[in-house]
Design an enzyme around this catalytic site. Sequence first.
Site, PDB file in Angstrom:
ATOM      1  N   VAL A 505       0.819  -1.214   0.000  1.00 12.70           N
ATOM      2  CA  VAL A 505       0.000   0.000   0.000  1.00 12.70           C
ATOM      3  C   VAL A 505       0.853   1.265   0.000  1.00 12.70           C
ATOM      4  O   VAL A 505       2.037   1.240   0.296  1.00 12.70           O
ATOM      5  CB  VAL A 505      -0.958   0.010   1.218  1.00 12.70           C
ATOM      6  CG1 VAL A 505      -1.895  -1.184   1.160  1.00 12.70           C
ATOM      7  CG2 VAL A 505      -0.172   0.004   2.532  1.00 12.70           C
ATOM      8  N   GLU A 506       0.215   2.382  -0.334  1.00 12.30           N
ATOM      9  CA  GLU A 506       0.828   3.716  -0.382  1.00 12.30           C
ATOM     10  C   GLU A 506       2.118   3.729  -1.214  1.00 12.30           C
ATOM     11  O   GLU A 506       3.144   4.287  -0.814  1.00 12.30           O
ATOM     12  CB  GLU A 506       1.087   4.244   1.048  1.00 12.30           C
ATOM     13  CG  GLU A 506      -0.203   4.536   1.793  1.00 12.30           C
ATOM     14  CD  GLU A 506       0.000   5.371   3.039  1.00 12.30           C
ATOM     15  OE1 GLU A 506       1.120   5.889   3.230  1.00 12.30           O
ATOM     16  OE2 GLU A 506      -0.953   5.515   3.813  1.00 12.30           O
ATOM     17  N   GLY A 507       2.044   3.101  -2.368  1.00 10.86           N
ATOM     18  CA  GLY A 507       3.187   3.017  -3.262  1.00 10.86           C
ATOM     19  C   GLY A 507       3.879   1.683  -3.088  1.00 10.86           C
ATOM     20  O   GLY A 507       4.627   1.486  -2.132  1.00 10.86           O
TER      21      GLY A 507
END
Length: 809
Positions: A505-507
């Site tokens: 997640v988040e990149g």
Amino acid sequence: MGETMSIVMFVTVLAVCLGLAIFRASIQSWLLAVVVLVFWVASESRISPGALQISYLVLGTIIAILGVPQLRRRLVSRPMLGLFRRLLPPISATEQEALEAGTVWWEGDLFNGLPDWDKLLAIPKPSLSAAELSFLDHEVTQLCAMLDDWDITGQRHDLPPEVWQFLKERGFFGIIIPKEYGGLQFSAQAHSAIVAKVASRSWSAAVTVMVPNSLGPAELLLHYGTDEQKQRYLRRLAVGAEVPCFALTGPFAGSDAGAIPDLGVVCRGDFGARKNVLGIRLNWEKRYITLAPVATLLGLAFKLHDPERLLGGEVELGITLALIPTDTPGVEIGRRHDPLGAAFLNGPTVGRDVFIPLEQIIGGVEQVGRGWRMLMECLAAGRAISLPSSATGGMQLAARTSGAYARVRKQFKLPIGKFEGIEEPLARIAGHTYLVDSARRLTASAVDLGEKPAVVSAIVKYHATERARMVINDAMDVHGGKGICLGPNNYLGRSYQQMPIAITVEGANILTRSLMIFGQGVVRSHPYVLKEMSATRLEDPERALMYFDLALFGHISFVLSNMARSFLFGLTDGWVVPVPRQRETFRYFQRLTRYASAFALMSDAVMLAFGGGLKRHETISGRMGDVLSQLYLASAALKRFEDDGRPADDQPLLDWALGDALYRIQQALDGVLANLPGYLRWPLRVLVFPYGLHLRPPSDRLVHQLAQRLMQPGAMRDRLTAGMYLPAGEVEAVGALEAALESTLRCEAVLQRVEAAAREGRLTAHQEPEQIREAQEKGVISADERALLERDYALRRRVIMVDDFATLD
């Protein structure tokens, strides 16, 4: 004598000139150094007067061209500007916004090649206010005591209702919201500490706490919302009257979030009782949205079109953000994903012909089309807190329990931690935890100072989650069968099971390492590259030429200085570098400066070698990102060691962390050099590694020292795991393990007497409980010692046992 004085004066003047060139990196100082060198060579050589005059004429011409700005711009910079414009690869609007988002912080010093360590050490030591400390000691501790992760993940698949209510009532959803709107208005340092502590107890609960305080409606409203939007939503978000989520990722737009197909069309429609309202009709399909199943307020990213030009501008308006109450007709929520057994609520959301008025755009009509930049700036701060903090909490739990378990658990009549095969993972667990927690603290300090460190947030997100994965894998190896049987007494299994979520997640980490850290950093944080790129896009030709000239020749001087610095620092292994002279750490500062100079030089080398195609050479970019990351992580560890007062007990932690970081830097640079074109590879290898590769990983002796300290109660172990939740008493597994460690050490000498008596044949019993009873009966131990040993045996048995069930539903 005169000749000797001449040589001494020349060497002195040249040394001063080179010193100016190396440490100041100005074109004038380099020209001065060249002039001194040429004049001395000319005076000492047998050159004919005619040749000498020609040499002086050529040198004077070069100096005039390079030293006089007007001539330099006309004859050199103007054609170079045209060349740059032709060679510069096209940059999309989203790429441009990503490059411009956030701020440049300590990574700028690292790219500069000559870090100002005094500036780093002057950053205030992390501290918490009285209110923040009280919240951690009371509300957060009370929350952790309410959490039963086996019940949450294995039975309910959700937080209990009383926990949800507690989170709302005690302000956990309003950590970042100002007090004027009913929030806690805590610092980033406190926010980070709260998430880390909760994560050391339950990752599902930590995610539930961190998402409303990370990238989402609250943070976007704080930075970009209109006054009316803030008044309308922030107070309700702070007390949990609104449960927020933010929808960005969809089936066809994951890592390439700029490719979102979700569409909003400006039109007129009805909204409730309001007729013929100017607004947006939306259709979307999103997935992986945390809190979406129970959200009441949905933040949405979409591409906005205005085919009828009702807003008076372009048809394609770009990525825009809006807030949508989930009871709006056409909004679908409620279904859940099952992310590897984690119990935090995560699921899809769909919108079908959802109509909202324009005032639902975050920031109003003025923010139309600025959504991507808004996201990048908020992500830079949010990503710097949430995942590094949750990773730290999990790593601290693994470190404390693995050290204790390795001391309590025996095989072959020895604590398993006495075996070198176990010492290695124990040392890695301790070293990685120290490094990540140091980076967490330093990065939170940056956010508190007002920074939005886009590149640094990518570094800490990637390395915190990757190293957390390493630590949990090592912890599982240390625990063996204890770690693989799920149940109420397993404190590691869910972390191991759910670790890939944080990686993704988040990149996603592969993208973050191979494209973002160096790919974005080399443009954003390099002292000249962004200036050169910006100059090529200026429409005023004179201003463009002036700014490009300054950037270009600053860049040339910068490269020459880094070449000289890299070679000088390589020859001396950094001994000539002026750094803070703390006895325990100055050599680390010197070596990091050496490799920062090499990194700065290599950054320009890879740009020269691959140009605009660098982003397609992801392995090269990834290795360069590794170097930058290790420089940052090592800086954080040094800062933490200084902030903590340079405790002698922590020296093995620092030595392992810095030794590991420096070795990784060396190997990454070697990997880049091996894959550069030959015309760059060999000259650079001489400049960067004049004596070859000589660094080694942390020694076996250091590994042994660190592992043994992790297995002993003490100041080092307590500082390493400071802030994590430790349950009181012996009822829960972690509390029982703490008690077992203390008991094992207290009873060790007594138990050795019993074992000696058994070896001598004075005891006939074979099982430990019977041996203890017999030893007391035969006077080997006292009644009080028997009671201690019986309790110790019960505790050790308690912590090594695993859960079993009549049936598995």
